[in-house]
Motif scaffolding. Structure first.
Motif, short mmCIF file in Angstrom:
data_model
loop_
_atom_site.label_atom_id
_atom_site.label_comp_id
_atom_site.label_asym_id
_atom_site.label_seq_id
_atom_site.Cartn_x
_atom_site.Cartn_y
_atom_site.Cartn_z
N TYR A 187 0.69 -1.41 0.00
CA TYR A 187 0.02 0.12 0.03
C TYR A 187 0.88 1.25 0.02
CZ TYR A 187 -3.91 2.96 1.45
OH TYR A 187 -4.95 4.00 1.30
N LYS A 188 1.99 1.27 0.68
CA LYS A 188 2.96 2.18 0.85
C LYS A 188 3.40 2.46 -0.48
CE LYS A 188 6.91 1.79 2.80
NZ LYS A 188 8.12 1.76 3.93
N TYR A 189 4.05 1.43 -1.20
CA TYR A 189 4.48 1.39 -2.43
C TYR A 189 3.74 2.27 -3.45
CZ TYR A 189 6.69 -0.28 -6.73
OH TYR A 189 7.22 -0.22 -8.05
N ARG A 195 3.95 5.57 -5.40
CA ARG A 195 3.99 5.78 -6.82
C ARG A 195 2.80 6.78 -7.47
NH1 ARG A 195 4.96 0.68 -10.64
NH2 ARG A 195 5.44 1.96 -12.31
N TYR A 196 1.70 6.51 -7.00
CA TYR A 196 0.41 7.30 -7.62
C TYR A 196 0.10 8.33 -7.03
CZ TYR A 196 0.62 2.82 -10.28
OH TYR A 196 1.04 2.00 -11.02
N ASP A 197 0.16 8.68 -5.74
CA ASP A 197 -0.13 9.92 -5.01
C ASP A 197 1.09 10.81 -4.38
OD1 ASP A 197 -1.21 11.64 -3.14
OD2 ASP A 197 -2.51 10.18 -1.78
N ARG A 198 1.17 11.80 -5.12
CA ARG A 198 2.49 12.81 -4.75
C ARG A 198 2.11 13.23 -3.46
NH1 ARG A 198 4.04 15.44 -10.30
NH2 ARG A 198 4.78 13.69 -11.58
N THR A 199 1.08 13.73 -3.12
CA THR A 199 0.92 14.52 -1.94
C THR A 199 1.35 13.43 -0.68
OG1 THR A 199 -1.53 13.90 -1.92
CG2 THR A 199 -1.09 16.11 -2.49
N PHE A 200 0.98 12.25 -0.95
CA PHE A 200 1.46 11.30 0.16
C PHE A 200 2.72 11.19 0.28
CE2 PHE A 200 2.40 7.01 1.75
CZ PHE A 200 1.81 6.99 2.70
#
Lengths: 147, 290
Positions: free
Chosen positions: A115-117, A121-126
């Motif tokens: 989930y972190k990976y 990869r897909y959520d820049r704000t995260f």
């Protein structure tokens, strides 16, 4: 009126005669537990103090601490809870179901890290929110209390 | 009951005796503890899964560094080590009570049970102190461009990563005078908090030494919930263990087990108490050691 007087089947269990050695064994276990705990604490504080940038080394130290904790669990269950003195079949009825936890731990931690990976990869704000940026790291080898 | 015989070469499954050589209640206590292991296992694994899904997780040494009466001294993990020691010690006194029960020594059982109850209560008081300290102790945290004083609750905590100096200087401009006054007051007691709050914003901002101020970002939200949830559930087990131990202590003193001819109840209660210690090994591991 007891079960015997009513001619009902009595539950028969055989017991080991209590031995004086038991007290010795208890205190020996106490010292083992105490020493393991102190070693664990030392490793944990060292881990904190070194603040190793190398992920593998950090994980290896944590792995050692986990193994030491499992050893503590073994001593508590086997000697304090006297499970080691029970019949093998009885021990197995408890230990075999617990093996499910091995699967639970492996699958859920893998799920968490995947989930972190994906979020990185897909959520820049995260990524920018929770990534440990190099310039914000505390000075190496120095403990900064949060106050 | 209590027939002494060689355990080897006994045909356990030929009828007439308990095949596991364990009294019914004790066997059921074991199975209850097994199910409870799954409960704690599930809680700790969910904590692990969330921790693995975060890029940043606070270091326990930065959070648990206080000790009662030591003020602001930095003593990482010292207090929780004391709590661990208390619980191991109470486990030893419990197993000694079980041993005295085997020998049918009523006085010995009562003595060691009393020590176990004292240990359990001491642990609970320690936990109450720790929780109070975490819930009320406020630390500066950077939230939405300004500094806020945060304590550790289930919805927020100040255990994020350390914020660099220039960002702190920027954030101080947007920070409310109340918080600035608190920050000044932490290091400098020459003026009262009320006097400081009355000062103009600029003057307060100048009084703060940015290099001495350790401002962190807000930490992972899940931290507080998992911490209070899991240590609280463990504390609840300790509490119920203390209650059960107290009940069997009263029963021992009244001679209930003496009349019954055996102290099997102490063994069953002992199993529960050791389980509480066993769970603490893993709570200690997951929250404080790694």
């Amino acid at each position: 009126m007891s079960a015997e007087q009513q001619n009902l089947p009595v539950e028969v269990t055989l017991h080991h005669a209590p031995s004086v050695n038991m007290v010795k064994r208890i205190w020996k276990t106490f010292w083992i537990l105490l020493i393991i705990t102190i070693v664990e604490l030392g490793l944990s504080l060292l881990l904190h103090k070194l603040d190793l940038p190398d992920n593998t080394k950090r994980l290896a130290m944590k792995g050692v601490i986990i193994i030491l904790s499992l050893a503590k669990a073994y001593f508590i269950v086997s000697i304090f809870m006297h499970l080691g003195d029970e019949l093998n079949q009885m021990i197995l009825t408890i230990l075999i179901p617990l093996m499910l936890l091995v699967w639970v731990i492996i699958s859920f931690t893998i799920d968490g890290s995947s989930y972190k990976y994906m979020r990185n990869r897909y959520d820049r704000t995260f990524n920018t929110k929770t990534m440990n940026l190099p310039q914000t790291k505390a000075p190496k080898g120095k403990t900064v209390p949060l106050k | 009951m209590a027939t002494t015989a060689t355990v080897h070469q006994t045909k356990w499954w030929s009828g007439g005796k308990s095949p596991f050589n364990v009294e019914y209640g004790k066997l059921m206590m074991w199975y209850f503890l097994m199910s409870d292991t799954f409960t704690f296992g599930a809680l700790l694994v969910s904590y692990g899964a969330i921790r693995f899904s975060q890029n940043y997780w606070p270091n326990p040494g930065d959070i648990f560094y206080t000790f009662p009466g030591a003020g602001e001294a930095n003593l990482p993990l010292a207090f929780v080590s004391l709590m661990t020691f208390i619980l191991i010690m109470s486990s030893v006194t419990m197993v000694l009570a079980v041993y005295e029960g085997h020998r049918g020594n009523k006085k010995g059982v009562a003595k060691w049970l009393t020590w176990t109850i004292i240990g359990g209560l001491a642990f609970l008081f320690c936990q109450a102190w720790e929780w109070t300290h975490l819930l009320t102790g406020e630390h500066p945290a950077l939230v939405n461009g300004h500094i806020q004083m945060l304590s550790q609750t289930i919805s927020h905590n100040p255990w994020g990563k350390l914020v660099e100096g220039s960002a702190v200087t920027d954030a101080l401009k947007n920070t409310s005078p109340d918080v600035l006054a608190k920050l000044v007051y932490e290091h400098d007691h020459t003026m009262s908090l009320a006097q400081l709050t009355a000062l103009p914003h600029d003057q307060l901002a100048k009084m703060i030494n940015v290099s001495e101020l350790h401002v962190h970002e807000a930490g992972p939200i899940a931290f507080g919930g998992f911490f209070y949830g899991i240590t609280g559930f463990h504390g609840f087990h300790v509490f119920s263990g203390v209650v059960i131990n107290s009940i069997v202590l009263v029963m021992t003193n009244k001679g209930v087990f003496e009349r019954r001819g055996h102290y099997l109840m102490i063994e069953k209660v002992g199993l529960y108490w050791h389980f509480v210690d066993l769970v603490w090994v893993f709570v200690f591991l997951c929250f404080y050691l790694i």
